[in-house]
Scaffold this motif. Structure first.
Motif, PDB file in Angstrom:
ATOM      1  N   THR A   3      16.743  36.361   3.841  1.00  0.00           N
ATOM      2  CA  THR A   3      17.600  35.224   4.148  1.00  0.00           C
ATOM      3  C   THR A   3      17.017  34.386   5.272  1.00  0.00           C
ATOM      4  OG1 THR A   3      19.504  36.538   3.494  1.00  0.00           O
ATOM      5  CG2 THR A   3      19.936  34.554   4.746  1.00  0.00           C
ATOM      6  N   HIS A   6      14.389  32.059   3.995  1.00  0.00           N
ATOM      7  CA  HIS A   6      14.955  30.896   3.308  1.00  0.00           C
ATOM      8  C   HIS A   6      15.440  29.846   4.300  1.00  0.00           C
ATOM      9  CE1 HIS A   6      14.491  32.656  -0.562  1.00  0.00           C
ATOM     10  NE2 HIS A   6      15.291  33.682  -0.290  1.00  0.00           N
ATOM     11  N   VAL A   7      16.018  30.285   5.390  1.00  0.00           N
ATOM     12  CA  VAL A   7      16.481  29.353   6.415  1.00  0.00           C
ATOM     13  C   VAL A   7      15.294  28.639   7.059  1.00  0.00           C
ATOM     14  CG1 VAL A   7      17.637  29.187   8.659  1.00  0.00           C
ATOM     15  CG2 VAL A   7      18.610  30.614   6.854  1.00  0.00           C
ATOM     16  N   THR A  95      10.337  44.764   4.783  1.00  0.00           N
ATOM     17  CA  THR A  95      11.745  44.622   5.122  1.00  0.00           C
ATOM     18  C   THR A  95      12.212  45.857   5.878  1.00  0.00           C
ATOM     19  OG1 THR A  95      12.386  45.535   2.989  1.00  0.00           O
ATOM     20  CG2 THR A  95      12.206  43.144   3.156  1.00  0.00           C
TER      21      THR A  95
END
Length: 96
Positions: A3, A6-7, A95
Motif C-alpha cells: 500500500t 502505491h501511495v 514484505t
C-alpha cells in the motif's frame, strides 16, 4: 509495504503531471509572445531547445517562461526516472 508503494507512486505521478502542466503552460506563454506569423516556428524552436534563438527573436520578456519550461521539463523526467527505478526495485523488496 504494498500500500505504501502505491501511495508513493501516486504522489510521484501527481508531481509528474503537475510538472507536465507547468511545462505546457510555459510553452503556451512563449508562443503567445511570438508575432502572429511565427507561432508555429516558436513551437518548433521550443521543442528543439533553441532557447537562445527564441530569446533573441522574442526579447527578454520570454526568459522567465523559458526558465520555467526547462525546470518543469527536468522535474518531469526526473520523476519518471525515479518511478521506473522504484518499479524495478519493487520485486526485490521483502514484505514484513
Amino acid at each position: 509495504m504494498g500500500t505504501l508503494i502505491h501511495v508513493v507512486m501516486f504522489g510521484a505521478v501527481l508531481i509528474a503531471f503537475i510538472a507536465w502542466a507547468v511545462a505546457a503552460l510555459s510553452a503556451f506563454n512563449v508562443v503567445n509572445l511570438a508575432p502572429r506569423g511565427e507561432k508555429l516556428s516558436a513551437y518548433f524552436q521550443l521543442g528543439l531547445w533553441r532557447f537562445a534563438a527564441l530569446e533573441a527573436r522574442l526579447g527578454a520578456a520570454v526568459k522567465p517562461h523559458l526558465v520555467r519550461y526547462r525546470r518543469a521539463f527536468y522535474v518531469f523526467f526526473a520523476v519518471i526516472v525515479a518511478i521506473l527505478a522504484l518499479s524495478f526495485t519493487i520485486p526485490f523488496l521483502k514484505t514484513a
